[in-house]
Design a protein around this motif. Structure first.
Motif, PDB file in Angstrom:
ATOM      1  N   GLU A  42      11.006 -12.225  26.428  1.00 53.46           N
ATOM      2  CA  GLU A  42      12.503 -12.899  25.387  1.00 53.46           C
ATOM      3  C   GLU A  42      13.582 -11.766  26.605  1.00 53.46           C
ATOM      4  O   GLU A  42      12.912 -10.746  27.493  1.00 53.46           O
ATOM      5  CB  GLU A  42      12.261 -11.376  24.812  1.00 53.46           C
ATOM      6  CG  GLU A  42      12.895 -11.601  23.688  1.00 53.46           C
ATOM      7  CD  GLU A  42      13.312 -10.516  21.901  1.00 53.46           C
ATOM      8  OE1 GLU A  42      12.182 -11.576  21.452  1.00 53.46           O
ATOM      9  OE2 GLU A  42      12.534  -9.418  22.780  1.00 53.46           O
ATOM     10  N   LEU A  43      14.685 -12.805  26.207  1.00 55.79           N
ATOM     11  CA  LEU A  43      15.670 -11.781  27.094  1.00 55.79           C
ATOM     12  C   LEU A  43      16.940 -11.057  25.944  1.00 55.79           C
ATOM     13  O   LEU A  43      17.076 -12.087  25.216  1.00 55.79           O
ATOM     14  CB  LEU A  43      16.461 -13.699  27.260  1.00 55.79           C
ATOM     15  CG  LEU A  43      17.600 -12.953  28.321  1.00 55.79           C
ATOM     16  CD1 LEU A  43      17.220 -12.558  30.009  1.00 55.79           C
ATOM     17  CD2 LEU A  43      18.594 -14.104  28.752  1.00 55.79           C
ATOM     18  N   SER A  44      17.328  -9.939  26.310  1.00 53.82           N
ATOM     19  CA  SER A  44      18.095  -9.794  25.066  1.00 53.82           C
ATOM     20  C   SER A  44      19.677  -8.901  26.322  1.00 53.82           C
ATOM     21  O   SER A  44      19.230  -8.719  27.080  1.00 53.82           O
ATOM     22  CB  SER A  44      17.329  -7.651  24.974  1.00 53.82           C
ATOM     23  OG  SER A  44      18.809  -7.183  24.311  1.00 53.82           O
ATOM     24  N   LEU A  45      20.314  -9.287  24.803  1.00 54.00           N
ATOM     25  CA  LEU A  45      21.586  -9.761  26.071  1.00 54.00           C
ATOM     26  C   LEU A  45      22.634  -8.674  25.032  1.00 54.00           C
ATOM     27  O   LEU A  45      22.728  -8.591  23.992  1.00 54.00           O
ATOM     28  CB  LEU A  45      22.463 -11.676  25.613  1.00 54.00           C
ATOM     29  CG  LEU A  45      21.619 -12.442  25.731  1.00 54.00           C
ATOM     30  CD1 LEU A  45      22.145 -13.733  25.305  1.00 54.00           C
ATOM     31  CD2 LEU A  45      21.679 -12.528  26.950  1.00 54.00           C
ATOM     32  N   GLY A  46      22.655  -8.112  26.362  1.00 53.67           N
ATOM     33  CA  GLY A  46      23.592  -6.657  25.398  1.00 53.67           C
ATOM     34  C   GLY A  46      24.556  -6.620  26.414  1.00 53.67           C
ATOM     35  O   GLY A  46      25.790  -6.554  26.930  1.00 53.67           O
TER      36      GLY A  46
END
Length: 308
Positions: free
Chosen positions: A182-186
């Motif tokens: 999973e990639l969390s875009l901050g």
């Protein structure tokens, strides 16, 4: 009459959402008041009891950089067997070593979409960060651990200004392709807008990523976190990072204020008829309890309204 056409067709909203609780790690890391390890453990347990499906517990970062989290190993030991299921942030292979020693099952890495923040936060260039993360992720995956990748400064950088969407996509995909699930875009400094959110999600999907591989991590500096979350929902995003009571910020970005409050997100999702599985009253009670230990009121609007 002038006919107005929407630029993009509206999609049905998701039927359910996963809230990825970051309060014990991202929420507390920038607090000046040192929280006792016992209270941190209680905080984690309360959040789990409130129905939050994922609670990120701490970070195995060097104590010099984030003194609040210097007790990471003690905290995870105190949480015992249940603690092994909670994600922990690891900055590098040394952090991974500590996570492996404690039997952790989920780790996260934290990269940067911009050169300046990579230098300030990681002491690496934008390209050098991948060389640092590659062996960390490879070893974690070989040991059977799940890996999440955060990419910070996806919307704006306090030193570089607006960050080009294609640059964010390039960095994000490189981090994800190291082996993350999973990639969390901050939105680390909270400058994102609803339209920018749509553009970024579309760009990632256009680059071959699925919306179920993406999470959004909003900060509320300009009061846009909930609007941005709704915009992401419209684009099919189903995982949102949030922090109980709106705690948090970034110790390396002074303009970063609190995270999207878990309670505010839950209130909105409930109103939209979207399943989340969280007991709002229990989270509010927990946030009030933690605010008492921090010596200041919760910044969450919903907490203030319900606990007032």
């Amino acid at each position: 009459m002038v006919e107005v056409r929407a630029e993009r067709a509206s999609k049905p909203l998701p039927s359910s959402v996963t809230i990825y609780e970051v309060g014990p790690r991202d929420g507390l890391q920038n607090e000046k008041a040192v929280v006792a390890t016992e209270d941190k453990a209680e905080f984690v347990r309360r959040l789990v009891t409130a129905g939050l499906p994922v609670v990120e517990a701490t970070s195995f970062v060097h104590p010099k950089w984030v003194p609040q989290l210097a007790d990471a190993a003690d905290l995870m030991t105190m949480l015992g067997e249940e603690g092994r299921a909670h994600p922990v942030l690891v900055p590098n292979e040394r952090g991974l070593d500590r996570a492996l020693e404690l039997g952790m099952k989920h780790i996260a890495i934290f990269g940067s979409a911009t050169e300046t923040f990579a230098q300030k936060n990681l002491n690496r260039s934008l390209d050098e960060q991948f060389a640092m993360f590659e062996p960390t992720v490879a070893r974690a995956r070989a040991a059977g651990l799940d890996v999440r990748a955060y990419v910070s400064m996806c919307f704006g950088d306090p030193w570089e200004g607006a960050v080009p969407v294609d640059q964010v996509v390039s960095v994000g995909k490189r981090l994800f392709d190291l082996g993350a699930s999973e990639l969390s875009l901050g939105d680390t400094i909270g400058v994102g807008t609803a339209g920018h959110v749509k553009d970024l999600v579309h760009a990632f999907v256009g680059a071959g990523m699925r919306t179920d591989q993406l999470a959004m991590h909003f900060h509320d500096t300009y009061g846009q976190a909930l609007a941005n979350a709704f915009s992401a929902l419209q684009e099919g995003i189903t995982t949102f990072d949030a922090s109980a009571g709106g705690l948090g910020g970034c110790p390396y970005a002074k303009s970063a204020t609190g995270n999207l409050a878990t309670e505010d997100l839950v209130w909105m999702l409930t109103g939209l008829g979207i399943e989340h599985g969280v007991d709002l009253d229990a989270v509010v009670e927990t946030s009030v309890w933690m605010a008492g230990r921090l010596g200041r009121p919760s910044p969450s609007a919903v907490v203030r309204a319900l606990a007032g």
